[in-house]
Design a protein around this motif. Structure first.
Motif, PDB file in Angstrom:
ATOM      1  N   TYR A  65       2.489   2.207   2.202  1.00  0.00           N
ATOM      2  CA  TYR A  65       0.985   1.856   1.933  1.00  0.00           C
ATOM      3  C   TYR A  65       0.505   1.966   0.407  1.00  0.00           C
TER       4      TYR A  65
ATOM      5  N   MET B 154      -3.706  -3.462   7.482  1.00  0.00           N
ATOM      6  CA  MET B 154      -2.553  -3.712   8.534  1.00  0.00           C
ATOM      7  C   MET B 154      -2.988  -3.385   9.866  1.00  0.00           C
TER       8      MET B 154
ATOM      9  N   TRP C 148       5.159  -6.020  10.371  1.00  0.00           N
ATOM     10  CA  TRP C 148       4.350  -4.757  10.111  1.00  0.00           C
ATOM     11  C   TRP C 148       4.940  -3.395   9.929  1.00  0.00           C
TER      12      TRP C 148
ATOM     13  N   GLY D 286      -2.106  -6.550  10.617  1.00  0.00           N
ATOM     14  CA  GLY D 286      -0.811  -6.698  10.382  1.00  0.00           C
ATOM     15  C   GLY D 286      -0.066  -7.308  11.457  1.00  0.00           C
TER      16      GLY D 286
ATOM     17  N   ARG E 283       7.582  -2.861   8.466  1.00  0.00           N
ATOM     18  CA  ARG E 283       8.208  -2.471   6.968  1.00  0.00           C
ATOM     19  C   ARG E 283       7.152  -2.098   5.826  1.00  0.00           C
ATOM     20  N   VAL E 284       5.810  -1.863   6.280  1.00  0.00           N
ATOM     21  CA  VAL E 284       4.813  -1.213   5.568  1.00  0.00           C
ATOM     22  C   VAL E 284       4.587   0.084   6.272  1.00  0.00           C
TER      23      VAL E 284
ATOM     24  N   VAL F 219       2.263  -0.768  -1.670  1.00  0.00           N
ATOM     25  CA  VAL F 219       1.656  -2.180  -1.603  1.00  0.00           C
ATOM     26  C   VAL F 219       0.469  -2.081  -2.648  1.00  0.00           C
TER      27      VAL F 219
ATOM     28  N   ALA G 125       3.669  -7.883   2.660  1.00  0.00           N
ATOM     29  CA  ALA G 125       4.407  -7.478   3.739  1.00  0.00           C
ATOM     30  C   ALA G 125       5.228  -8.729   4.150  1.00  0.00           C
TER      31      ALA G 125
END
Length: 135
Positions: A47, A66, A75, A70, A77-78, A50, A36
């Motif tokens: 998700y 997260m 956070w 997170g 950005r995910v 990642v 992240a």
């Protein structure tokens, strides 16, 4: 999501990270949070992206990390694969997306709440050059 759905090798780490071990961060969680942190401003990873990049776990496991840990990383950005903003955090996320010039698709008037979505085709990051050599 239950802890039983975590990868076998991380379930015990989550058990150790419960409140009585609040200062302990599971290794899998550390790895998710590191990814992240790598995502450049204005870009996002899902998700599932990642989990695939880590070659461990899945979208639900990344989402769980997260949700629990997170807050110390970017956070926003995910994200969900459909580009919908995180329920309950839409306005905070939207502030970050606008500040970082993250590509958005404006909502139609028919859309509930008129909340934009992420333009996943333009905003999605594949881990490119900056992440080479990182595991």
């Amino acid at each position: 999501m239950s802890e039983e759905s975590l990868p076998d090798d991380t379930r015990a780490e989550y058990d150790r990270a419960r409140p009585e071990h609040a200062d302990t961060l599971p290794e899998y969680a550390e790895r998710v949070l590191e990814v992240a942190d790598l995502i450049p401003p204005g870009r996002v990873m899902t998700y599932g992206d990642v989990a695939e990049w880590l070659e461990q776990g899945g979208p639900r496991q990344v989402g769980r990390v997260m949700a629990l840990y997170g807050g110390a990383v970017p956070w926003w950005r995910v994200v969900r694969a459909d580009g919908a903003l995180l329920p309950g955090h839409e306005l905070r996320a939207l502030e970050h997306y606008r500040a970082e010039s993250t590509p958005l698709k404006e909502a139609s008037r028919a859309a509930e709440g008129h909340m934009p979505r992420l333009d996943m085709r333009r905003a999605r990051w594949d881990g490119g050059e900056r992440a080479q050599g990182h595991t």
